[in-house]
Write an enzyme that holds these catalytic residues in place. Structure first.
Site, mmCIF file in Angstrom:
data_model
loop_
_atom_site.group_PDB
_atom_site.id
_atom_site.type_symbol
_atom_site.label_atom_id
_atom_site.label_comp_id
_atom_site.label_asym_id
_atom_site.label_seq_id
_atom_site.Cartn_x
_atom_site.Cartn_y
_atom_site.Cartn_z
ATOM 1 N N HIS A 1 0.802 -1.230 0.000
ATOM 2 C CA HIS A 1 0.000 0.000 0.000
ATOM 3 C C HIS A 1 0.832 1.277 0.000
ATOM 4 O O HIS A 1 0.303 2.346 0.309
ATOM 5 C CB HIS A 1 -0.920 0.046 1.230
ATOM 6 N N LYS B 1 -8.434 13.678 4.945
ATOM 7 C CA LYS B 1 -7.563 12.510 4.847
ATOM 8 C C LYS B 1 -6.519 12.673 5.934
ATOM 9 O O LYS B 1 -6.456 13.731 6.573
ATOM 10 C CB LYS B 1 -6.903 12.419 3.469
ATOM 11 N N ARG B 2 -5.701 11.626 6.167
ATOM 12 C CA ARG B 2 -4.637 11.790 7.141
ATOM 13 C C ARG B 2 -3.752 12.976 6.757
ATOM 14 O O ARG B 2 -3.557 13.271 5.578
ATOM 15 C CB ARG B 2 -3.804 10.501 7.218
ATOM 16 N N LYS C 1 0.640 14.376 0.972
ATOM 17 C CA LYS C 1 -0.743 14.649 0.534
ATOM 18 C C LYS C 1 -0.954 16.141 0.265
ATOM 19 O O LYS C 1 -1.953 16.553 -0.304
ATOM 20 C CB LYS C 1 -1.730 14.149 1.582
ATOM 21 N N THR D 1 -8.693 6.415 -1.608
ATOM 22 C CA THR D 1 -10.038 5.835 -1.689
ATOM 23 C C THR D 1 -11.091 6.893 -1.361
ATOM 24 O O THR D 1 -12.229 6.790 -1.811
ATOM 25 C CB THR D 1 -10.188 4.637 -0.736
ATOM 26 N N LYS E 1 -14.982 7.941 -2.984
ATOM 27 C CA LYS E 1 -16.214 8.249 -2.244
ATOM 28 C C LYS E 1 -16.783 9.591 -2.710
ATOM 29 O O LYS E 1 -18.000 9.733 -2.922
ATOM 30 C CB LYS E 1 -15.940 8.291 -0.734
HETATM 31 C C1 26Q Z 1 3.454 0.356 10.395
HETATM 32 C C2 26Q Z 1 4.384 0.034 11.383
HETATM 33 C C3 26Q Z 1 4.293 0.586 12.647
HETATM 34 C C4 26Q Z 1 3.251 1.432 12.934
HETATM 35 C C5 26Q Z 1 2.333 1.763 11.966
HETATM 36 C C6 26Q Z 1 2.431 1.229 10.691
HETATM 37 C C7 26Q Z 1 1.453 1.597 9.639
HETATM 38 C C8 26Q Z 1 0.095 1.658 9.940
HETATM 39 C C9 26Q Z 1 -0.829 2.020 8.962
HETATM 40 C C10 26Q Z 1 1.846 1.870 8.352
HETATM 41 C C11 26Q Z 1 0.927 2.223 7.380
HETATM 42 C C12 26Q Z 1 -0.418 2.298 7.672
HETATM 43 C C13 26Q Z 1 -1.451 2.682 6.706
HETATM 44 C C14 26Q Z 1 -1.237 2.900 5.437
HETATM 45 C C15 26Q Z 1 -2.310 3.334 4.539
HETATM 46 O O1 26Q Z 1 -3.412 3.619 4.956
HETATM 47 N N1 26Q Z 1 -2.037 3.395 3.229
HETATM 48 C C16 26Q Z 1 -3.040 3.798 2.275
HETATM 49 O O2 26Q Z 1 -3.720 2.635 1.826
HETATM 50 C C17 26Q Z 1 -4.818 2.966 1.007
HETATM 51 C C18 26Q Z 1 -5.536 1.683 0.665
HETATM 52 O O3 26Q Z 1 -4.797 0.953 -0.253
HETATM 53 C C19 26Q Z 1 -4.370 3.736 -0.225
HETATM 54 O O4 26Q Z 1 -5.512 4.142 -0.919
HETATM 55 C C20 26Q Z 1 -3.539 4.949 0.165
HETATM 56 O O5 26Q Z 1 -2.992 5.542 -0.996
HETATM 57 C C21 26Q Z 1 -2.421 4.533 1.107
HETATM 58 O O6 26Q Z 1 -1.721 5.673 1.567
#
Ligand code: 26Q
Length: 842
Positions: free
Chosen positions: A376, A567-568, A573, A675, A679
């Protein structure tokens, strides 16, 4: 006493079929009152709205339970392949509205409650969001589950039951403040605890090599500290098809050893404290949406999820097939949601070899034909790595297995590219250096039969960049699965007014076949339809404006264009680019350059990772700019700016229907998919965006004339870096120069001089990875085109209708069909369902 296991040819009087529960208003009201009065013991003194909320959930849960059991039996009676979605995050949001929608009894429930003197909308607001995720990746997992249940695919979700979900975001003086989200405080009436399926998870200790009874060399993991994993099941209803799938969430619990005090040499208080340490594993969701490296508790969580879930599947397998695993890979797939559960590769090897006595080759054949990995991210710094030393301390047996996987893998690489030591170093699962690290993405690739990205551009850039070497070795493993969202929640559920207008014109099939929306396209030419479309948007803007007024105390003019970025918070972004545009608009107003002005409400929302200083500073900047703009009488209704706090699933359900302009402005090549963009499109917003992630496919579907494109392409971004000179860009662009002078003059930090220095420095840095200044000019020009278009409301409405009409591709139903056809190959389950007949009622 123990109950005997029950199956078709061994019925039990306990379980003989009960008559189906009624779905009519009177029966629903009766059941509700029974729960309210008896189960919950309410009387005239019960004032809390939690009681009627709970009574309603229990009433609905019974209806789900009937279908849940039928689905389980249907998937168990034949040789039925299952897929398991392993994810550290499931961002479910609220379940109530979705359960009613999918059961097809929203109207009946509304009427039953009305007759009892209650209001359904108000009760629905009592439910806390299940915020067990950060953002896109977690919400995608939730949309996937909805689509799998709707398609009848036997897919089970496995995740963690965090005691505290995503933090609640408060603003204090414009700064983000985090507050814990104790979402389980009042209990979770949707979940069913299943203590009989508890699993034991090992940590620490060491491996011991020995010979078994048949003289074979075996390994066991000894002297471990164990933690229990207790499952809680959550029902996942399909849309009016009688299917209910399962999301199984694990909670950590201490073993009895802790209570007995053996572990802590008999010292009772220390023993209880140790019990806490065990239960800490599932206490809190890590609130970073990019990997935060090296936190031991996070690695514990990851292994805990992987081990509990794999053991669960293996127990069920052994119950049917004993220790014959020859058909295991044929019948099971594990989809890894990013590398977070990638320990599963080594853990499945361990379980098959150490616990079930398989040899390496057989175990590897099974593992590498069962695991599938979804990536991702394109940010190299977000690829997970764990220090070898930590792995060794926490999961020594797993590390041993990873070393062996790596040795055999590198032998393969060496055979293919003899003498290429540099390549071995690049591709090794173990990164050498002062602190050796396990590269989790490489472990996932080596151990999987499928590796996919989440949008066409992302999948292409992965094989050209981050995973190039692996693609060269195994081109057939790599594929794309463009993300989607479920139209049940993100159109039918959250936008009832638009859903009704659509259904009046093209029927209801779009709820299970989103491509049907195409049939709206001709209606864009129909003046009456356009007026109706605008009336719906207006109602939805009122809802959004009410939310903003309640949260921010700012009144939004409804004729203004609602320009939204939620978004985050992340530098890539580029919320900062949005702010620069806002400052530019403010500057124009102050200069009196307001000919042909289109009033705008700029709404920005999103959480910053608590340790991400720059993202937090940008939140403060948005708030300070909002304060200046909204407080300036000269600006008046021409421009409003708000930062909407605590952005979450249930907020998006109000935000996306009321949005005119969707901001998707990431630096090209950085957003894997997005995503939220889907929406917004589905709800008739028009996108202003870069050629990044799924934006590219959105533009392809809707046509370039219905999308406001700007910015460098991914290739141009990479090319520009070598000679990137933001100072020169600022000097050459009069309007950007004015914006920077306003920012640098302290106009937005009157009481905190120098506060935004880091922001200014990052814009002016030749090393700015996000090349904000490079895209400013084309962004402002695109914003001008958007404003000019908005002036022509008929034209805007046509574009809006076409955006919805062309959003059919972005259903997770399509995404899941592709996963199934190309990765899982499951047979859909069919249930004799009485739910279809009631399908017209919503
Ligand atoms: C990893 C290790 C330690 C702590 C946290 C994490 C961690 C947690 C969540 C790393 C990444 C995430 C989330 C990533 C994320 O949301 N990515 C998004 O995924 C979406 C679905 O595929 C995409 O549409 C977005 O582009 C992408 O940024």
């Amino acid at each position: 006493m123990q109950l005997k296991p029950v199956c078709r040819n061994n019925p039990s009087p306990l379980l003989t079929e009960l008559p189906p529960l009624g779905m009519d208003v009177a029966t629903l009201a009766d059941d509700f009152r029974r729960y309210y009065n008896y189960t919950l013991g309410c009387d005239g003194d019960c004032l809390s709205t939690h009681y009627p909320y709970k009574a309603l959930v229990l009433t609905l849960r019974d209806r789900l339970m009937e279908r849940w059991k039928q689905s389980k039996y249907a998937a168990r009676t034949r040789e039925c392949k299952h897929a398991y979605y392993l994810s550290m995050e499931f961002l479910m949001g609220r379940a109530l509205g979705n359960a009613m929608l999918n059961l097809g009894i929203t109207d009946e429930v509304g009427r039953a409650l009305y007759e009892l003197g209650l209001n359904l909308e108000e009760l629905a607001e009592v439910e806390m969001d299940a915020g067990l995720g950060n953002g896109g990746l977690g919400r995608l997992a939730a949309c996937f589950l909805d689509s799998c249940a709707t398609l009848g695919l036997p897919v089970m979700g496995y995740g963690i039951r965090y005691e505290y979900g995503m933090f609640r975001q408060l603003l204090e003086n414009g700064y983000q403040v985090e507050e814990p989200d104790h979402w389980l405080r009042d209990g979770n009436p949707w979940e069913i605890e299943r203590p009989e399926h508890t699993k034991r998870i090992h940590f620490g200790g060491r491996s011991e090599h020995y010979r078994d009874g048949e003289g074979r060399s075996r390994v066991r993991w000894v002297d471990t500290n164990d933690v229990l994993a207790v499952p809680y099941d959550v029902p996942i209803p399909g849309y009016r098809n009688g299917v209910v799938n399962t999301l199984r969430l694990w909670r950590a619990a201490a073993t009895d050893v802790f209570d007995l005090g053996e572990f802590n040499a008999g010292s009772y208080p220390e023993s209880v404290a140790a019990k806490n340490a065990a239960e800490n594993i599932t206490m809190v969701l890590y609130p970073n949406d990019a990997s935060e490296n090296g936190k031991e508790l996070r690695l514990r969580q990851q292994y805990f999820l992987a081990s509990a879930s794999l053991q669960d599947v293996l127990v069920r397998w052994v119950r049917s097939y004993g220790n014959d695993f020859s058909k295991f890979a044929e019948n099971n797939s594990f989809q890894l949601n990013d590398t977070h559960p990638a320990c599963a590769v080594a853990e499945l090897m361990r379980l098959l070899m150490d616990e079930h006595g398989l040899g390496w080759d057989e175990a590897w054949r099974i593992t590498s034909n069962t695991m599938a990995y979804t990536n991702h991210t394109l940010l190299p710094e977000a690829l997970e790595r764990w220090p070898v030393r930590m792995f060794e301390r926490l999961l020594p047996r797993l590390l041993e297995i990873i070393y062996e996987i790596n040795a055999r893998f590198l032998a393969q690489v060496a055979a293919r590219w003899p003498g290429d030591g540099e390549r071995l170093r690049r591709m090794s699962i173990i990164e050498e250096g002062p602190e050796r690290q396990v590269r989790m993405a490489y472990l996932a690739i080596v151990g999987s039969y499928s590796v996919n990205g989440v949008a066409a551009l992302h999948s292409r850039l992965l094989v050209e960049g981050l995973f190039r070497d692996f693609h060269e070795l195994w081109p057939e493993k790599f594929n794309n699965k463009t993300n989607g969202v479920t139209q049940r929640r993100w159109l039918a559920g959250c936008n009832p007014a638009l859903a009704e207008l659509i259904s009046e014109n093209i029927g209801e099939q779009w709820k299970v076949d989103l491509r049907q929306l195409k049939r709206l396209a001709p209606l864009a030419a129909d003046e009456g339809f356009r007026a109706a479309w605008r009336a719906v948007k207006r109602v939805n803007k009122e809802r959004l404006a009410a939310l903003v007024e309640a949260e921010c105390g700012v009144r939004l003019p409804l004729e203004a264009m609602f320009d939204v970025q939620v978004k985050r918070m992340h530098e890539y972004k580029r919320q900062l680019l949005n702010v620069l545009h806002v400052i530019h608009l403010y500057d124009r107003i102050k200069r009196g350059d307001t000919g042909g002005w289109v009033p705008r409400c700029v709404i920005i929302g999103g959480k910053a990772a608590p340790g991400y200083a720059m993202a937090k500073l940008i939140i403060k900047l948005v708030n300070n700019v909002a304060g200046v703009v909204n407080g300036d009488p000269q600006v008046g209704e021409l421009l409003k700016v708000v930062f909407l706090p605590n952005y979450r699933v249930s907020a998006m359900e109000i935000i996306c229907p009321g949005t005119d302009l969707s901001e998707q402005i990431s630096t090209a090549g950085k957003e894997a998919s997005g995503t939220g963009n889907m929406k917004f499109m589905m709800n008739g917003a028009i996108t202003i965006g870069t050629l990044d992630g799924a934006n590219i496919e959105i533009r392809e579907e809707v046509g370039e004339e219905n999308f406001f494109l700007f910015g460098l392409t991914a290739a141009e971004v990479e090319a520009v870096r070598a000679s990137y000179n933001p100072d020169a860009i600022i000097a050459a662009d009069e309007e950007l120069g004015r914006v920077m002078r306003l920012l640098e003059s302290g106009h937005f930090s009157r009481f905190e001089p120098g506060l935004f220095e880091p922001v200014i420095r990052s814009i002016r840095s030749p090393q700015d990875p996000w090349v904000v200044a490079a895209d400013f000019r084309s962004y402002v020009d695109a914003q001008r085109r958007a404003a000019e278009t908005y002036l022509d409301q008929e034209r805007w409405t046509r574009m809006s209708i076409l955006n919805t009409a062309c959003s059919g591709k972005f259903s997770t139903d399509r995404t899941m069909q592709e996963y199934n056809e190309e990765i899982w190959r499951l047979k859909p389950v069919k249930i004799q369902s009485r739910d279809q007949q009631t399908a017209i009622s919503d």
